[in-house]
Design a protein around this motif. Structure first.
Motif, PDB file in Angstrom:
ATOM      1  N   PHE A 294     -11.764   1.182   4.857  1.00 49.48           N
ATOM      2  CA  PHE A 294     -11.151   0.015   5.486  1.00 49.48           C
ATOM      3  C   PHE A 294     -10.166   0.384   6.598  1.00 49.48           C
ATOM      4  N   LYS A 295     -10.156   1.664   6.982  1.00 53.74           N
ATOM      5  CA  LYS A 295      -9.289   2.152   8.067  1.00 53.74           C
ATOM      6  C   LYS A 295      -7.823   1.807   7.817  1.00 53.74           C
ATOM      7  N   ALA A 296      -7.398   2.040   6.596  1.00 52.35           N
ATOM      8  CA  ALA A 296      -6.010   1.775   6.194  1.00 52.35           C
ATOM      9  C   ALA A 296      -5.169   3.006   6.516  1.00 52.35           C
ATOM     10  N   TRP A 297      -4.959   3.237   7.799  1.00 53.97           N
ATOM     11  CA  TRP A 297      -4.338   4.485   8.250  1.00 53.97           C
ATOM     12  C   TRP A 297      -2.889   4.602   7.803  1.00 53.97           C
ATOM     13  N   ASN A 298      -2.141   3.503   7.772  1.00 47.87           N
ATOM     14  CA  ASN A 298      -0.746   3.579   7.310  1.00 47.87           C
ATOM     15  C   ASN A 298      -0.698   4.042   5.860  1.00 47.87           C
ATOM     16  N   ARG A 299      -1.565   3.477   5.049  1.00 48.06           N
ATOM     17  CA  ARG A 299      -1.626   3.814   3.629  1.00 48.06           C
ATOM     18  C   ARG A 299      -2.060   5.259   3.435  1.00 48.06           C
ATOM     19  N   LEU A 300      -3.066   5.696   4.159  1.00 45.10           N
ATOM     20  CA  LEU A 300      -3.573   7.055   4.041  1.00 45.10           C
ATOM     21  C   LEU A 300      -2.522   8.063   4.500  1.00 45.10           C
ATOM     22  N   GLU A 301      -1.868   7.774   5.605  1.00 48.65           N
ATOM     23  CA  GLU A 301      -0.817   8.667   6.103  1.00 48.65           C
ATOM     24  C   GLU A 301       0.325   8.765   5.093  1.00 48.65           C
ATOM     25  N   TRP A 302       0.763   7.638   4.544  1.00 48.94           N
ATOM     26  CA  TRP A 302       1.831   7.645   3.538  1.00 48.94           C
ATOM     27  C   TRP A 302       1.425   8.504   2.339  1.00 48.94           C
ATOM     28  N   PHE A 303       0.199   8.317   1.853  1.00 52.36           N
ATOM     29  CA  PHE A 303      -0.281   9.069   0.704  1.00 52.36           C
ATOM     30  C   PHE A 303      -0.270  10.566   0.988  1.00 52.36           C
ATOM     31  N   LEU A 304      -0.814  10.978   2.129  1.00 50.50           N
ATOM     32  CA  LEU A 304      -0.901  12.398   2.457  1.00 50.50           C
ATOM     33  C   LEU A 304       0.477  13.031   2.633  1.00 50.50           C
TER      34      LEU A 304
ATOM     35  N   PRO B 291     -17.004   8.042  -5.101  1.00 44.73           N
ATOM     36  CA  PRO B 291     -16.202   7.257  -6.039  1.00 44.73           C
ATOM     37  C   PRO B 291     -15.499   6.109  -5.321  1.00 44.73           C
ATOM     38  N   ASN B 292     -15.437   4.966  -5.973  1.00 47.47           N
ATOM     39  CA  ASN B 292     -14.697   3.828  -5.444  1.00 47.47           C
ATOM     40  C   ASN B 292     -13.256   4.003  -5.926  1.00 47.47           C
ATOM     41  N   ASN B 293     -12.470   4.727  -5.138  1.00 45.69           N
ATOM     42  CA  ASN B 293     -11.077   4.976  -5.482  1.00 45.69           C
ATOM     43  C   ASN B 293     -10.197   4.658  -4.272  1.00 45.69           C
ATOM     44  N   PHE B 294      -8.893   4.860  -4.426  1.00 46.02           N
ATOM     45  CA  PHE B 294      -7.982   4.437  -3.362  1.00 46.02           C
ATOM     46  C   PHE B 294      -8.179   5.220  -2.077  1.00 46.02           C
ATOM     47  N   ILE B 295      -8.511   6.495  -2.139  1.00 40.83           N
ATOM     48  CA  ILE B 295      -8.669   7.254  -0.900  1.00 40.83           C
ATOM     49  C   ILE B 295      -9.942   6.820  -0.167  1.00 40.83           C
TER      50      ILE B 295
ATOM     51  N   LEU C  17      -1.050  15.554  -5.379  1.00 44.36           N
ATOM     52  CA  LEU C  17      -2.248  14.748  -5.616  1.00 44.36           C
ATOM     53  C   LEU C  17      -3.138  14.717  -4.374  1.00 44.36           C
ATOM     54  N   ALA C  18      -2.522  14.647  -3.201  1.00 47.76           N
ATOM     55  CA  ALA C  18      -3.296  14.648  -1.955  1.00 47.76           C
ATOM     56  C   ALA C  18      -4.076  15.958  -1.836  1.00 47.76           C
ATOM     57  N   THR C  19      -3.437  17.059  -2.173  1.00 51.20           N
ATOM     58  CA  THR C  19      -4.115  18.352  -2.116  1.00 51.20           C
ATOM     59  C   THR C  19      -5.284  18.385  -3.088  1.00 51.20           C
TER      60      THR C  19
ATOM     61  N   ALA D 150      -4.755  -3.303  -2.511  1.00 47.22           N
ATOM     62  CA  ALA D 150      -3.607  -3.048  -1.636  1.00 47.22           C
ATOM     63  C   ALA D 150      -3.946  -1.958  -0.624  1.00 47.22           C
ATOM     64  N   CYS D 151      -4.714  -0.959  -1.046  1.00 45.83           N
ATOM     65  CA  CYS D 151      -5.170   0.079  -0.110  1.00 45.83           C
ATOM     66  C   CYS D 151      -6.036  -0.535   0.975  1.00 45.83           C
ATOM     67  N   GLU D 152      -6.926  -1.408   0.557  1.00 41.33           N
ATOM     68  CA  GLU D 152      -7.822  -2.086   1.498  1.00 41.33           C
ATOM     69  C   GLU D 152      -7.019  -2.868   2.541  1.00 41.33           C
ATOM     70  N   MET D 153      -5.907  -3.478   2.112  1.00 39.23           N
ATOM     71  CA  MET D 153      -5.067  -4.273   3.014  1.00 39.23           C
ATOM     72  C   MET D 153      -4.162  -3.402   3.871  1.00 39.23           C
ATOM     73  N   ASP D 154      -4.105  -2.097   3.586  1.00 39.32           N
ATOM     74  CA  ASP D 154      -3.233  -1.149   4.288  1.00 39.32           C
ATOM     75  C   ASP D 154      -1.765  -1.539   4.135  1.00 39.32           C
ATOM     76  N   ASP D 155      -1.419  -2.032   2.952  1.00 42.42           N
ATOM     77  CA  ASP D 155      -0.046  -2.463   2.689  1.00 42.42           C
ATOM     78  C   ASP D 155       0.688  -1.379   1.908  1.00 42.42           C
ATOM     79  N   VAL D 156       1.435  -0.555   2.641  1.00 40.93           N
ATOM     80  CA  VAL D 156       2.134   0.582   2.043  1.00 40.93           C
ATOM     81  C   VAL D 156       3.180   0.123   1.036  1.00 40.93           C
ATOM     82  N   GLU D 157       3.913  -0.929   1.338  1.00 44.92           N
ATOM     83  CA  GLU D 157       4.971  -1.388   0.432  1.00 44.92           C
ATOM     84  C   GLU D 157       4.406  -1.852  -0.905  1.00 44.92           C
ATOM     85  N   ILE D 158       3.313  -2.590  -0.880  1.00 45.82           N
ATOM     86  CA  ILE D 158       2.695  -3.030  -2.129  1.00 45.82           C
ATOM     87  C   ILE D 158       2.155  -1.818  -2.884  1.00 45.82           C
ATOM     88  N   CYS D 159       1.545  -0.876  -2.179  1.00 43.64           N
ATOM     89  CA  CYS D 159       1.051   0.340  -2.834  1.00 43.64           C
ATOM     90  C   CYS D 159       2.192   1.098  -3.501  1.00 43.64           C
ATOM     91  N   LYS D 160       3.302   1.264  -2.782  1.00 48.01           N
ATOM     92  CA  LYS D 160       4.470   1.949  -3.362  1.00 48.01           C
ATOM     93  C   LYS D 160       4.945   1.232  -4.615  1.00 48.01           C
TER      94      LYS D 160
END
Length: 152
Positions: free
Chosen positions: A109-119, A99-103, A125-127, A59-69
């Motif tokens: 994969f340039k999932a900027w929406n997902r990364l911005e939502w996470f931060l 590490p192969n993790n969500f961040i 956790l972001a910190t 889901a992170c790879e797809m940059d799908d914030v709703e699925i990630c949530k």
């Protein structure tokens, strides 16, 4: 004579597919007992090195914030790591192992929406992630290196 479908129709169709996809995934998540329990192994995944990925990582790879949530609400582990990846050559000729993790997947994969939502929405956790050093490099440095490579 061009037989192209008008852009408005294509965009509407994409929106419909996205909405239906989110609905179906929500049903899957609702009926899944362990959203981290399924680890897929796929040759199509260029960075998993056959180590597998969870639904959250895809889901992170797809940059799908709703699925990630939805996955996180259902208990997906934000700290889940599936092996290491090697895709960034260093100036000394070595490869960077991360590490192969969500961040990592969000940056790779340039999932900027997902990364911005996470931060924005997972400050503690972001910190923790932003201060962690992997291979003597913070995630911010990795992000900047990837952007620099993209610009070149």
């Amino acid at each position: 004579m061009e037989n192209a479908v008008p852009k408005e129709i294509l965009n509407k169709r994409k929106e419909e597919i996205k909405k239906k996809t989110d609905e179906i995934v929500a049903l899957y998540i609702e009926r899944t007992l362990d959203v981290d329990g399924f680890i897929s192994y796929s040759m199509r995944d260029p960075i998993a090195n056959n180590q597998g990925c969870t639904a959250l990582l895809y889901a992170c790879e797809m940059d799908d914030v709703e699925i990630c949530k939805s996955l996180i609400s259902a208990g997906a582990n934000l700290r889940q790591q599936i092996g290491k990846t090697t895709e960034l050559p260093l100036p000394n000729g070595n490869m960077l192992f991360l590490p192969n993790n969500f961040i990592h997947r969000a940056i790779y994969f340039k999932a900027w929406n997902r990364l911005e939502w996470f931060l924005k929405n997972n400050k503690n956790l972001a910190t923790e992630y932003m201060h962690r050093k992997e291979e003597n490099m913070t995630w911010l440095v990795y992000f900047l290196l990837m952007q620099q490579n993209e610009i070149r």
